[in-house]
Every structure is written in structure tokens, then in C-alpha cells.
Design an enzyme around this catalytic site. Structure first.
Site, PDB file in Angstrom:
ATOM      1  CG  ASP A 231      -2.299   0.632   0.886  1.00  0.00           C
ATOM      2  OD1 ASP A 231      -2.298   1.819   0.485  1.00  0.00           O
ATOM      3  OD2 ASP A 231      -3.344  -0.019   1.037  1.00  0.00           O
ATOM      4  CG  HIS A 255      -0.950   1.029  -3.547  1.00  0.00           C
ATOM      5  ND1 HIS A 255      -2.207   0.738  -3.077  1.00  0.00           N
ATOM      6  CD2 HIS A 255      -0.561  -0.056  -4.283  1.00  0.00           C
ATOM      7  CE1 HIS A 255      -2.566  -0.473  -3.504  1.00  0.00           C
ATOM      8  NE2 HIS A 255      -1.573  -0.965  -4.226  1.00  0.00           N
TER       9      HIS A 255
END
Length: 440
Positions: A231, A255
Site C-alpha cells: 500500500d 502504492h
């Protein structure tokens, strides 16, 4: 207690340590020391050291040093909460172990204890071991990732690892191995983080929600760190001002360096200014530089720079969406689709590297189409830049320069651009339309 991931070992070896201290030194001396005893060895790894840890934080809550002994293992089978700290150094020279019993942890979370370590108070420093073998928090997240049901992104009752709320403090050599989910929620003012390591690489299931640092505050820097996760490496939330993220290496299925998400609750007015992301290497990630806000949100994000960013096999190197979606979330209240979190004075400068053309995306996709492809027309996965402005007035003073991003297929880089008008963005650096990226 050795790092076994070859890529992570290589990156760690290449980093040059640059020590950073707290912005302001404590006024009072830390005259008391609490050395935490461990029953790990004598019990063959079965005893719970949480009571001894909690006792140390109670006895040495002010003007103290709390020590996890060098090379010593500790079982932290129950959450630790210390919210009355003042001028304390947490010296982590040993290694901490969370429970490996998933059901037991879920029951603790269901009881209302959703964060495993909670620290709060002024001048609370975290000092990890210089020796790379020590200073680790071992959460045993691999079993959780593997147990996640098929086509689901949300295994129930996962704990947050740490909530850290302080001021005039430093965090050095924080090390997290296989976190179950979120790592550090960092709140406060005048905080330096350096030489952190987050290792959420997986040999099986996808490591959902293994954010590195979720940041909210003023005058916060994160430098010289390595984060391999599933993430955001950093997610800047509102309100935040004067945030620096520099000289870091991030990757795995990261991410990236994110702002938001913002505006999910339209009554929560976003207020973020003066962010700088610089000299960062991004490897095998879904995103490198990302802004995400929900349509219907409100507020302003201003004066943001991403500079000198190196990408290797990244699906979306530069990505802006003001119509963010979350495959597992619902929203409160009435949504005005023409309202936006306004973006002003954004710069993307000196990006170089490769775009993931052949195997785009990551393991977080549990829907069809994938959540990260929703709303993007005719994706080729040659896109160097994706700018999705919600309205023709919601993006202002965008600038790109020195963009040298190339698809692995050796096709020309392309761009998706929506509603970043030339009138409001005269230095955008290319024509806002979908097609081949042609810098001005």
C-alpha cells in the site's frame, strides 16, 4: 532474525547512513532508566512479556529511558498503551514478537483494542538498534495474508501496528517485519523519521493495507528509509503542512508517495500545504507519485513537489485522481459530484525510468475491472502521466518538467489528461488530451 529478501538486502547495503536528530532537544535530562526484563528465553518463547513492558512504561513515563535489551527477544502478546509520556526515549535494542495465533489477535481487536502499540506525549523518541539484526517488530503477517479469502481485500479484525503522537521528537531505526496491516499512524509536530525499514514482502497472499507511514501534522520528515509493502509508503492526510519525504527507496507492490485519500467525508475540509517528495527510488510499484481525492470532497491542497524520482517497472508513475474509489468503502452524507478538493501549485520534476507495460497492476485487484483501472479510457499501460481533474476549475498551476519515463515495450510514452485546462495550467508542459506524451 535475519533479513532474507535479496532485493531488500541489496538496497540496505547501498544506503549511506545519515543521522538525523530531533529538531529540538529535551529541556530536562532523562535521568531515570527502566530496563525491561524478558521471559522469552527462559520459557522457550512461550511467556508473555506484555505485563513487564506495561510496567516499565508506567514507571518511566516522564524524563526517562525505557530499554528493550540488546539482542533480547520479547513476546508482546497484548497491546501496549502509554498515552501519558513526556520526554521519554524508547530504546529498542532487542526484537519484539506479536502473537502468531490469528484468532487470539482477532478477539483482542474485536474487544476494542485495534492498535498494538499506542504512544502519546511530547518528546517521545524511538531509537532502534544500530545492528540490523536487532530492533525489529515481528508481526507474522504472512499467515494473515495467506488466510485472506479469495476476491476479498479486507480480512476481519486486523490490528494497526502503531499509533505514535508526539512533538519535537525523532524516530530512528524503526524496523517492521511482516506487519499484519497498517504500520505507523504518525501524528504531531516537529518529528524526524530516519533509517526506517518496512518489510511487507509476501511469499503468498497479497499484503493488503500494509501502509508504511500515515502522516498528519506539521514539520515532519521521513528520510533515508526503505519500505517494501502493499500500500502507500507514505500517505499524507489532513491537516498537514511542511512534510518532507526524501532519500528513500520504496517498492515491492507499493502504492507510492500518496496524498490522501481526501474528501471521502464531504464535511471534512482538507487543508494540506507545502509537501516535498525528493530523491526517491520506486521499484515494481503500482504508483510512484499519487494524489487521490473523492468527488464531492472539499478543501485545498497547495504547494506540492515531487522531484528527482526514479522508477523501475512502475505501472502509473504520475497519477492524479479527484474521483477516487475504494472497492471496500461506503461514504457518508449527500455527495455533490461537482465539488472537489482543490489542487493548486503542483510540480512533477525530473522523473526518469520505466513504465510497467507487460505485467501492469498488482495483487490488490479483486474486482473486474480492477479498482485502479476504473474510469481510465483505453489504457495502454504506456502512460507516463494520468491527470483526472474532477472539474475544469479544480486543478490550478500544474507544472511538469524533465519527464523521461519510457514504457518497457519501447513504445512512445502516453498521457491521459482530463480537465486540466490551459488557462489555469499554462506551464503544464504538454497538451491536456489523451494520446502520445509530447512535452513542450
Amino acid at each position: 532474525m535475519l533479513i532474507t529478501n535479496p532485493a531488500l538486502l541489496g538496497i540496505l547495503a547501498s544506503l549511506v547512513p545519515l543521522a538525523l536528530g530531533a529538531p529540538n532537544q529535551p529541556i530536562q535530562a532523562r535521568s531515570r532508566k527502566c530496563v525491561i526484563p524478558s521471559s522469552y528465553a527462559s520459557s522457550h518463547g512461550t511467556a508473555d512479556d506484555s505485563p513487564a513492558v506495561a510496567s516499565a512504561f508506567a514507571q518511566c513515563a516522564e524524563n526517562s529511558v525505557i530499554v528493550f535489551q540488546e539482542g533480547v527477544d520479547y513476546n508482546i502478546f497484548h497491546p501496549i498503551k502509554a498515552t501519558n509520556l513526556s520526554n521519554v526515549e524508547i530504546r529498542v535494542l532487542g526484537n519484539l514478537h506479536l502473537p502468531q495465533d490469528i484468532t487470539a489477535v482477532q478477539n483482542i481487536v474485536k474487544s476494542g483494542q485495534s492498535t498494538w502499540f499506542t504512544f502519546q506525549g511530547p518528546r517521545v523518541d524511538w531509537t532502534g538498534a544500530d545492528d540490523i539484526k536487532n530492533g525489529w517488530i515481528n508481526s507474522y503477517g504472512q499467515a494473515w495474508w495467506d488466510a485472506n479469502p479469495a476476491n476479498s481485500s479486507s480480512f476481519p479484525n486486523r490490528p494497526h501496528l502503531m499509533s505514535y503522537k508526539t512533538s519535537q521528537a525523532s524516530i530512528k531505526n524503526f524496523r517492521s517485519r511482516k506487519p499484519i496491516a497498517w504500520n505507523v499512524k504518525l501524528q504531531g509536530d516537529d518529528i524526524t523519521v530516519s533509517h526506517a525499514i518496512v518489510d511487507a514482502t509476501s511469499t503468498g497472499g497479497f499484503p493488503f493495507n500494509t501502509d508504511g507511514f500515515d502522516v498528519e501534522g506539521t514539520n515532519i520528515s521521513i528520510t533515508d528509509s526503505v519500505m517494501f509493502n502493499g500500500d502507500d509508503a507514505i500517505a499524507v492526510n489532513t491537516p498537514s503542512h511542511n512534510i518532507v519525504f526524501a532519500r528513500n527507496t520504496i517498492g515491492y507492490q507499493s502504492h507510492g508517495m500518496s496524498i490522501g485519500s481526501l474528501g471521502k467525508d464531504p464535511t471534512d475540509f482538507a487543508n494540506i500545504t507545502n509537501l516535498r517528495f525528493e530523491d526517491v527510488t520506486v521499484i515494481d510499484a503500482l504508483y510512484a507519485a499519487r494524489f487521490k481525492s473523492w468527488s464531492g470532497g472539499r478543501g485545498l491542497v497547495k504547494n506540492v513537489v515531487w522531484k528527482n524520482i526514479r522508477t523501475f517497472n512502475v505501472t502509473f508513475p504520475i497519477f492524479v485522481t479527484q474521483s477516487y474509489s475504494d472497492q471496500s468503502a461506503s461514504r457518508p452524507g449527500t455527495i455533490d459530484p461537482f465539488s472537489s478538493v482543490m489542487m493548486e501549485d503542483f510540480t512533477w520534476s525530473d522523473f526518469s525510468g520505466t513504465i510497467n507495460t507487460y505485467h501492469p497492476g498488482d495483487g490488490s485487484c479483486v474486482t473486474d475491472p480492477c479498482w485502479y483501472n476504473v474510469g481510465l479510457p483505453n489504457l495502454k499501460h504506456t502512460e507516463a502521466i494520468v491527470l483526472e481533474c474532477n472539474t475544469e476549475s479544480s486543478c490550478k498551476n500544474f507544472r511538469t518538467e524533465g519527464i523521461r519515463l519510457h514504457p518497457q515495450s519501447k513504445d512512445s510514452p502516453s498521457v491521459i489528461c482530463m480537465k486540466a485546462t490551459a488557462e489555469l495550467n499554462p506551464k503544464l508542459g504538454f497538451e491536456c488530451k489523451n494520446g502520445t506524451f509530447v512535452p513542450h
